[in-house]
Design an enzyme around this catalytic site. Structure first.
Site, PDB file in Angstrom:
ATOM      1  N   GLU A 189       0.756  -1.432   0.015  1.00  0.00           N
ATOM      2  CA  GLU A 189      -0.127   0.075   0.026  1.00  0.00           C
ATOM      3  C   GLU A 189       0.698   1.191  -0.110  1.00  0.00           C
ATOM      4  O   GLU A 189       0.455   2.133  -0.464  1.00  0.00           O
ATOM      5  CB  GLU A 189      -0.944  -0.056   1.169  1.00  0.00           C
ATOM      6  CG  GLU A 189      -2.142  -1.041   1.035  1.00  0.00           C
ATOM      7  CD  GLU A 189      -3.057  -1.026   0.245  1.00  0.00           C
ATOM      8  OE1 GLU A 189      -3.254   0.365  -0.148  1.00  0.00           O
ATOM      9  OE2 GLU A 189      -3.541  -2.097  -0.324  1.00  0.00           O
ATOM     10  N   SER A 467     -51.975 -20.793  39.215  1.00  0.00           N
ATOM     11  CA  SER A 467     -51.774 -21.762  40.426  1.00  0.00           C
ATOM     12  C   SER A 467     -50.087 -21.699  40.882  1.00  0.00           C
ATOM     13  O   SER A 467     -49.927 -22.325  41.948  1.00  0.00           O
ATOM     14  CB  SER A 467     -51.943 -23.233  40.366  1.00  0.00           C
ATOM     15  OG  SER A 467     -53.565 -23.407  39.955  1.00  0.00           O
TER      16      SER A 467
END
Length: 772
Positions: A189, A467
Site C-alpha cells: 500500500e 396456581s
C-alpha cells in the site's frame, strides 16, 4: 488639429496597461483572500484532526462472553455439547495440534486450547486429551503445556454492546502484531510510508507502473495516512473537495503525530468486512472474524489474505468469492517476496495453502438477543450506556451455551405440537433456566424465534401466574406449625364471598368438582383451588403478601382474594426469582447474569458475587418441597416422566389461568431451576393447561441436560413419620394408607394407629354388618 489628436493617442496606448495592472491587483487580492481562507480552513481542519485523534480515538464495543467450560475428570458434559461449545468459541475441526483446533473420534477429543486472559489471570495454552462417556469427562490429561487437573477453555463470545455507528473492532498494539503484517502492508500500500509527509505524489506514478506490470491493481496511489484520513474523518465520496481535504488533513496528521502512532491507528481502523449491520474494522477483529484466531497466531498466507482485502473487502470476501480472494492473496505474497519479506520457499509454501477461513464467523452479532437484553438491564444498574458502547469493557456472564441450546431446541420443537390451526400459529413461549443453588441465569428464551431481537417475553411479558402462587400460600400456613401440617384436613367445598360493595365472588376448582375434606399435601399436589383460597383467607392475605415480597416480588401485589388464585402478573424471569428461594430451602439469592466486568486492559471493575438471604423457615419450605415432589410423582406434573427418566427426582408446580390464556410450569432438579410459559401475545384463549402446554416445553429442555435429581437436605427441626392422613394418626410403615411425611417437630399427630388395632376394627365392623 495636431494638438487635439496627440492626447487621444496617448490615452489609447495606456488603457491596456491600466487594465493589466487592475487585473493583477484583483488577482493579488483574490489570492490573499484565498490564503486567508485556506489558513482559516487549515486551522479548522487542524482542530478536527487533533480533537478526534487525541485520547481514546476509538469507540470500542463491550464484549459479552459466556461462562467458560471447565474440563476435568467427572465434568458433566455430553460429547455433542462439548463439540458445540468448541465451535461457538471459534475452534475448528482439525488435527488438535494447532492452537484453536480440535480432533474428535466419537467421544474421544484432542483439543489444542488457545489460552485466554481471564479476570483472575492468564489461562495458558494447553493440548488436552479426554474421553466423554455417559455425559461425563473421563481420562482427562494435559498432553502439552502446564499440567493442571482443571482447565478452563476460552469462553465463547456471545455478543457485544455496539456504538450507534455499529463499528466493531479488537484493538491491537503495533508491538503486539506479527512483524510481517505492517511490513507487508507497507510493501503493498505505501512503500515510502516512513519517508513522506502524508502525501507522496511520486507514489501515484509508482503504483501505476506496478499495476501495469501485474496486469491488475496491486498497489494504490494513496498513502496509508491518506487512507486513514479517508476512513477516520471523511466520507467515501469521490469529489475534488474531499480529495483536497484528504491531502490537507494527511499533512496535518503527519505534522502532529509519530509515524508508528499513525500506523497503529490504521491497523485498528481499516475496514475489512461486514457482519450484518456491523462493520468489521481493524486487523485484530478481522483475524477473529475470518480465521477464528488471534492476530498474533496467523500464518504468512493468512496475513497476506487480510492485506489483500484492504483494496476491496466485499470484492475479495473469502467466504463469498474464494477463488477471487486466493488470486488476490497470491499476488500479495508475490509482492512480499519481491520486497524481500519472504523467501522463495516461503512463497511456494504459502501459495499452496488453502485460504483457511473458518466456515462461519467466530465473532458474529449477538447470538442470544433475549439473554443479552437481560444482561444490558443488569449492567444499567452500574454503567452508563455510552460507556458500554465505547470503552471496550469485557463482560463475563453466566450463560451456559449447552443449556441455552437445549432451551431453544425445546421451544422450537415442542411449541408446534401443542395446538393446531390458528392457535398453533399464535402460540408463543418463554423459558428461563437458572442454576438452582446460585441463581445464575444459564439460559433465557424470549420467544419461539430465539434469534429475533424484538419483544422479550421472558423479561417483559407480565402475565397472571395462576396456581404457581399456591406453594407460597401453603408456605405461609405451614410456618404456623401449631395450626397446619401436611396432613391437616382442608375443605374442598364451594363457598361465596360478599364484598363491602355487594359484589359476590365464588371461586371454583378447575374441573368444577368438590371433594370435601382432603389433606393439605394432596390439595397442593393436585392444585385444588378451593382449599388454597380457604387456607389463604385463614392465614390472611397480608401474610401471603409478606411471603411473596420476601421471596423477591417487587411489583405491587393485589389485596383482593383473587390473589390466592394467581391474579398477580409476573414475567417468567420474575417467577424464576420467586421460585429460587423454594429450590434452595428458603435461602434466596438475586438472579444474576454477570460474574465480572473488566476494562479493556483486564483491570477488574465490578464483581457480582453470590449473595444469599434467608427469606423463610427452612423447615416449612422443606414441607412445601415435599408436596412439590408429590406434584411430579402423583399430581399435575406427573406427565413429565413420559419424557424424563423415573429415577430423576424433581419438584415443580403447574399453573393455568382462565381459558388457558397462560400455561405455566416452574420446577427444579438437583442442578437446574426452570420456568416455562406458553400463551398468546393477544391474551387470547388456548386449549392448554400448565400440564399440557408449559410442562412439555420444560420437560423437553430438562431431558437434554445431564443432571442430578433433587435431594433436599433435611433441616433441623424436621422429622419424618409414617402417618394415616385420613385418621390423623401415626401408624406403622406396613399399615394400610401409611405414608412417610415430614413434620416440623411437635406438629405430628398425637394419637397412634397400629395395624392390629386397625385390623380388629375391620373385623368387628364386618361382623356387625352380618347381623344388621
Amino acid at each position: 488639429m495636431t494638438k487635439s489628436r496627440s492626447p487621444r493617442k496617448k490615452s489609447s496606448k495606456s488603457r491596456p496597461a491600466a487594465k493589466r495592472s487592475g487585473f493583477w491587483r484583483f488577482m493579488f487580492r483574490v489570492g490573499a483572500l484565498g490564503l486567508v481562507l485556506l489558513a482559516g480552513w487549515m486551522v479548522y481542519l487542524d482542530a478536527v484532526v487533533t480533537s478526534r485523534f487525541e485520547g481514546r480515538r476509538f469507540e470500542v464495543p463491550s464484549r459479552v462472553y459466556a461462562r467458560p467450560l471447565e474440563l476435568y475428570d467427572g465434568a458433566s458434559v455430553s460429547a455433542a455439547g462439548l463439540a458445540r461449545e468448541l465451535e461457538l468459541a471459534g475452534y475448528r475441526a482439525g488435527d488438535g495440534v494447532r492452537a484453536g483446533t480440535y480432533q474428535r473420534n466419537g467421544g474421544r477429543f484432542m483439543i489444542s486450547a488457545r489460552g485466554f486472559r481471564f479476570p483472575d489471570g492468564e489461562e495458558p495454552r494447553r493440548r488436552l486429551s479426554l474421553v466423554v462417556s455417559g455425559d461425563r469427562v473421563q481420562s482427562f490429561s494435559v498432553v502439552a503445556g502446564p499440567d493442571s487437573p482443571i482447565v478452563r477453555l476460552e469462553p465463547a463470545q456471545i455478543g457485544g454492546i455496539y456504538p450507534s455507528h455499529r463499528e466493531d473492532r479488537v484493538l491491537v498494539r503495533l508491538d503486539e502484531v506479527p512483524e510481517l503484517l505492517p511490513l507487508g502492508l507497507m510493501a503493498i500500500e505505501d512503500r515510502q510510508f516512513y519517508e513522506h509527509y502524508g502525501v507522496a505524489p511520486l507514489s501515484i506514478a509508482r503504483a501505476m507502473l506496478a499495476n501495469i506490470k501485474a496486469g491488475q491493481i496491486v498497489q494504490g496511489g494513496s498513502t496509508l495516512t491518506q487512507q486513514l484520513v479517508k476512513n477516520f474523518f471523511l466520507t467515501r465520496d469521490q469529489t475534488l473537495v474531499r480529495k483536497g481535504n484528504e491531502a490537507l488533513m494527511s499533512v496535518l496528521l503527519e505534522w502532529h503525530y509519530e509515524k508508528d502512532d499513525i500506523l497503529e491507528t490504521y491497523l485498528n481502523e481499516v475496514y475489512l468486512g461486514q457482519a450484518g449491520n456491523r462493520s468489521i474494522n481493524g486487523f485484530g477483529l478481522a483475524s477473529q472474524f475470518f480465521f477464528g484466531e488471534p492476530l498474533k497466531d496467523l500464518d504468512v498466507h493468512q496475513i497476506a489474505l487480510l492485506i489483500g482485502m484492504v483494496k476491496g473487502p466485499s470484492y475479495y470476501n473469502p467466504r463469498r468469492h474464494p477463488e477471487r480472494a486466493k488470486a488476490r492473496r497470491d499476488l500479495v505474497l508475490t509482492e512480499m517476496a519481491e520486497a524481500g519479506l519472504i523467501n522463495a520457499d516461503e512463497l511456494a509454501r504459502a501459495t499452496r495453502q488453502p485460504l483457511g477461513v473458518s466456515a462461519r464467523p467466530s465473532y458474529t452479532d449477538n447470538r442470544y438477543p433475549a439473554y443479552i437484553d437481560l444482561v444490558r438491564r443488569h449492567l444499567a444498574r452500574d454503567y452508563r450506556e455510552e460507556d458500554l458502547q465505547s470503552e471496550g469493557l469485557r463482560i463475563f456472564t453466566t450463560l451456559d451455551p449447552a443449556v441455552q441450546d437445549a432451551s431453544e431446541k425445546a421451544v422450537r420443537d415442542t411449541l408446534p405440537r401443542l395446538a393446531r390451526g390458528d392457535t398453533r400459529e399464535a402460540l408463543e413461549a418463554a423459558l428461563v433456566v437458572t442454576a438452582k443453588d446460585t441463581g445464575e441465569v444459564l439460559a433465557l428464551v424470549g420467544g419461539k424465534d430465539p434469534e429475533f431481537a424484538g419483544f422479550n417475553r421472558a423479561v417483559d411479558a407480565r402475565r397472571p401466574i395462576g396456581s404457581l402462587i399456591k406453594p407460597f400460600t401453603y408456605l405461609a400456613a405451614l410456618e404456623q406449625a401449631d395450626r397446619y401440617n401436611l396432613i391437616t384436613p382442608v375443605q374442598d367445598r364451594a363457598f361465596t364471598l360478599e364484598f363491602d360493595d355487594g359484589r359476590l365472588w365464588q371461586p371454583k376448582n378447575f374441573d368444577g368438582e368438590e371433594r370435601g375434606e382432603v389433606p393439605l399435601h394432596l390439595a397442593l399436589s393436585r392444585s385444588y383451588n378451593l382449599p388454597a383460597v380457604r387456607v389463604g383467607l385463614d392465614v390472611g392475605i397480608p401474610r401471603v403478601q409478606e411471603v411473596l415480597r420476601a421471596f423477591g416480588v417487587a411489583t405491587p401485589i393485589s389485596d383482593y382474594p383473587s390473589l390466592l388464585l394467581g391474579s398477580m402478573s409476573l414475567a417468567p424471569v420474575e417467577v424464576a426469582q420467586l421460585y429460587q428461594g423454594l429450590a434452595t430451602s428458603g435461602f434466596n439469592t438475586p438472579l444474576r447474569t454477570i460474574r465480572e466486568v473488566t476494562d479493556a486492559r483486564n483491570e477488574p471493575l465490578s464483581r457480582y458475587n453470590l449473595k444469599v438471604d434467608r427469606v423463610a423457615d427452612p423447615a416449612a419450605v422443606h414441607l412445601v418441597q415435599y408436596a412439590m415432589q408429590e406434584t411430579m410423582q402423583e399430581g399435575t406434573g406427573r406427565s413429565a416422566y413420559l419424557t424424563l427418566p423415573d429415577r430423576l427426582t424433581l419438584a415443580g408446580k403447574t399453573g393455568t389461568t382462565d381459558q388457558g390464556r397462560d400455561s405455566w410450569f416452574a420446577g427444579f432438579s438437583g442442578d437446574y431451576l426452570a420456568v416455562a410459559w406458553v400463551g398468546r401475545d393477544d391474551n387470547g384463549p388456548t386449549v392448554l393447561t400448565g400440564a399440557s402446554g408449559a410442562l412439555p416445553v420444560w420437560s423437553a429442555m430438562m431431558a437434554q441436560l445431564p443432571q442430578h435429581g433433587f435431594s433436599p437436605v433435611m433441616p433441623d427441626g424436621v422429622q419424618y413419620h409414617w402417618v394415616n392422613a385420613r385418621e390423623q394418626a401415626l401408624t406403622g410403615e406396613r399399615c394400610e394408607d401409611a405414608r412417610l411425611v415430614p413434620f416440623i417437630a411437635g406438629s405430628e399427630p398425637r394419637q397412634r394407629l397400629d395395624c392390629e388395632g386397625q385390623f380388629g376394627r375391620q373385623i368387628r365392623s364386618w361382623f356387625e354388618g352380618l347381623f344388621r
